[in-house]
Design an enzyme around this catalytic site. Structure first.
Site, PDB file in Angstrom:
ATOM      1  N   ASN A   9       0.870  -1.173   0.000  1.00  0.00           N
ATOM      2  CA  ASN A   9       0.000   0.000   0.000  1.00  0.00           C
ATOM      3  C   ASN A   9       0.907   1.223   0.000  1.00  0.00           C
ATOM      4  O   ASN A   9       1.498   1.552   1.021  1.00  0.00           O
ATOM      5  CB  ASN A   9      -0.898  -0.032   1.251  1.00  0.00           C
ATOM      6  N   LYS A  11       0.125   4.229  -0.191  1.00  0.00           N
ATOM      7  CA  LYS A  11      -0.495   5.402   0.450  1.00  0.00           C
ATOM      8  C   LYS A  11      -0.299   6.635  -0.445  1.00  0.00           C
ATOM      9  O   LYS A  11      -0.358   6.516  -1.662  1.00  0.00           O
ATOM     10  CB  LYS A  11       0.058   5.582   1.867  1.00  0.00           C
ATOM     11  N   HIS A  92      -9.411   1.443   5.172  1.00  0.00           N
ATOM     12  CA  HIS A  92      -8.118   1.606   5.850  1.00  0.00           C
ATOM     13  C   HIS A  92      -8.292   2.580   7.013  1.00  0.00           C
ATOM     14  O   HIS A  92      -9.050   3.548   6.919  1.00  0.00           O
ATOM     15  CB  HIS A  92      -7.069   2.134   4.860  1.00  0.00           C
ATOM     16  N   GLU A  94      -6.562   4.918   8.025  1.00  0.00           N
ATOM     17  CA  GLU A  94      -6.272   6.322   7.687  1.00  0.00           C
ATOM     18  C   GLU A  94      -7.473   6.961   6.992  1.00  0.00           C
ATOM     19  O   GLU A  94      -7.727   8.152   7.160  1.00  0.00           O
ATOM     20  CB  GLU A  94      -4.995   6.386   6.828  1.00  0.00           C
ATOM     21  N   GLU A 170      -5.208  -4.601  10.787  1.00  0.00           N
ATOM     22  CA  GLU A 170      -4.140  -3.615  10.946  1.00  0.00           C
ATOM     23  C   GLU A 170      -4.363  -2.835  12.231  1.00  0.00           C
ATOM     24  O   GLU A 170      -5.123  -1.851  12.239  1.00  0.00           O
ATOM     25  CB  GLU A 170      -4.131  -2.639   9.768  1.00  0.00           C
ATOM     26  N   GLY A 176       2.936   2.301  10.751  1.00  0.00           N
ATOM     27  CA  GLY A 176       3.923   3.363  10.565  1.00  0.00           C
ATOM     28  C   GLY A 176       4.684   3.731  11.826  1.00  0.00           C
ATOM     29  O   GLY A 176       5.361   4.753  11.865  1.00  0.00           O
ATOM     30  N   SER A 215       3.669  -2.115  10.307  1.00  0.00           N
ATOM     31  CA  SER A 215       5.122  -2.192  10.492  1.00  0.00           C
ATOM     32  C   SER A 215       5.722  -3.547  10.100  1.00  0.00           C
ATOM     33  O   SER A 215       6.694  -3.998  10.707  1.00  0.00           O
ATOM     34  CB  SER A 215       5.506  -1.833  11.934  1.00  0.00           C
ATOM     35  N   GLY A 237       5.144   1.271   4.521  1.00  0.00           N
ATOM     36  CA  GLY A 237       6.466   1.845   4.287  1.00  0.00           C
ATOM     37  C   GLY A 237       7.442   0.913   3.591  1.00  0.00           C
ATOM     38  O   GLY A 237       8.172   1.328   2.674  1.00  0.00           O
TER      39      GLY A 237
HETATM   40  P1  13P Z   1       3.256   0.388   7.611  1.00  0.00           P
HETATM   41  O1  13P Z   1       3.712  -0.915   7.004  1.00  0.00           O
HETATM   42  O2  13P Z   1       3.987   1.589   7.082  1.00  0.00           O
HETATM   43  O3  13P Z   1       3.189   0.317   9.104  1.00  0.00           O
HETATM   44  O4  13P Z   1       1.738   0.608   7.100  1.00  0.00           O
HETATM   45  C1  13P Z   1       0.839  -0.438   7.246  1.00  0.00           C
HETATM   46  C2  13P Z   1      -0.395  -0.097   6.514  1.00  0.00           C
HETATM   47  O5  13P Z   1      -1.139   0.776   6.907  1.00  0.00           O
HETATM   48  C3  13P Z   1      -0.677  -0.819   5.272  1.00  0.00           C
HETATM   49  O6  13P Z   1      -1.953  -0.568   4.802  1.00  0.00           O
END
Ligand code: 13P
Length: 257
Positions: A9, A11, A92, A94, A170, A176, A215, A237
């Site tokens: 992802n 983002k 998600h 976010e 998640e 993150g 993460s 990430g």
């Molecule tokens: P990270 O791997 O950066 O923690 O993000 C996870 C995520 O939100 C994937 O959708």
């Protein structure tokens, strides 16, 4: 048993310059048939990434509930399919936090994606406060209960449900942050999610993949991916470079052998 599903992802990251990373991921994925690899870039890169890849699936990070209309700035599921996407991430954390997306809206988006012929990855996860209050499983169960596809959309999928739908667990506090849920916590949550999926869907609910996200990196992927009921990973990430993402894909192969 489906192949492990490793989804990047991106983002709100990525420009055309990053297509080089996607091409490198695609070339490697073509040689790793044991793992299903996908990337969800920002909307702006879906077409280009689709044209640049042959082995990986390309998806989106959101869609509107309607197929078309007066919704300035939004993108519909049929438009995503037209651009070359084959799946959409919905719900998600976010999006839930930044755009106030409710469970009902997430379900409507999942329905829109499935009805447009796309796959859907429905995301759920508790906050740190909810986990510390001992409410993690209840929160996730409520999110699932309100967000999972149901009714006619579910019925129309029939036996294709496990290929078209995935759930991503998640935990918000692990996204993150570099803080990863313990394998024991992930195993317990995935078992609870599996039980709920079977209660909701019957036999197909035992087959659809439950991904872990938060993460995930080259160092922790093997342990997480070998945990019971972990069918893959949703990677933020660490999906932004071919090197770090392919290390996670490789960890999924080892787990699968
Ligand atoms: P990270 O791997 O950066 O923690 O993000 C996870 C995520 O939100 C994937 O959708």
């Amino acid at each position: 048993m489906q192949r492990p599903y490793i989804v990047g992802n991106w983002k709100m990251n990525g420009s055309r310059a990053m297509l080089a990373e996607a091409r490198a991921i695609d070339r490697a994925a073509a040689r790793i048939a044991a793992v299903e690899v996908a990337i969800a870039p920002p909307f702006t890169l879906i077409s280009a990434l689709g044209e640049a890849s042959t082995a990986i699936a390309v998806g989106a990070q959101d869609c509107h509930v309607a197929a078309s209309g007066a919704h300035t700035g939004d993108i519909s599921a049929p438009m995503l399919a037209d651009a070359g996407a084959s799946f959409v991430i919905v719900g998600h954390s976010e999006r839930r936090a930044d755009h106030g997306e409710s469970d009902a809206l997430v379900r409507a988006k999942a329905h829109a994606a499935l009805e447009a012929g796309l796959g859907a990855i429905v995301c759920v996860g508790e906050t740190l406060a909810e986990r510390e209050a001992g409410r993690a499983e209840d929160v996730v169960a409520a999110q699932l209960g309100g967000s999972l596809p149901n009714g006619e959309t579910f019925a129309a999928l029939g036996e294709r449900l496990p290929e078209r739908l995935a759930v991503a667990y998640e935990p918000v506090w692990a996204i993150g942050t570099g803080k990863v849920a313990t394998v024991a916590d992930v195993t317990a949550m995935h078992a609870a999610i599996r039980a709920q999926l079977i209660a909701a869907y019957g036999e197909p609910g035992s087959e659809l993949r439950i991904l872990y996200g938060g993460s995930v990196n080259a160092g922790n992927a093997a342990a997480l991916l070998s945990a019971h009921e972990v069918g893959g990973a949703l990677v933020g990430g660490a999906s932004l470079t071919a090197e770090s993402f392919l290390a996670i894909v490789s960890a999924a192969v080892r787990d699968n052998e």
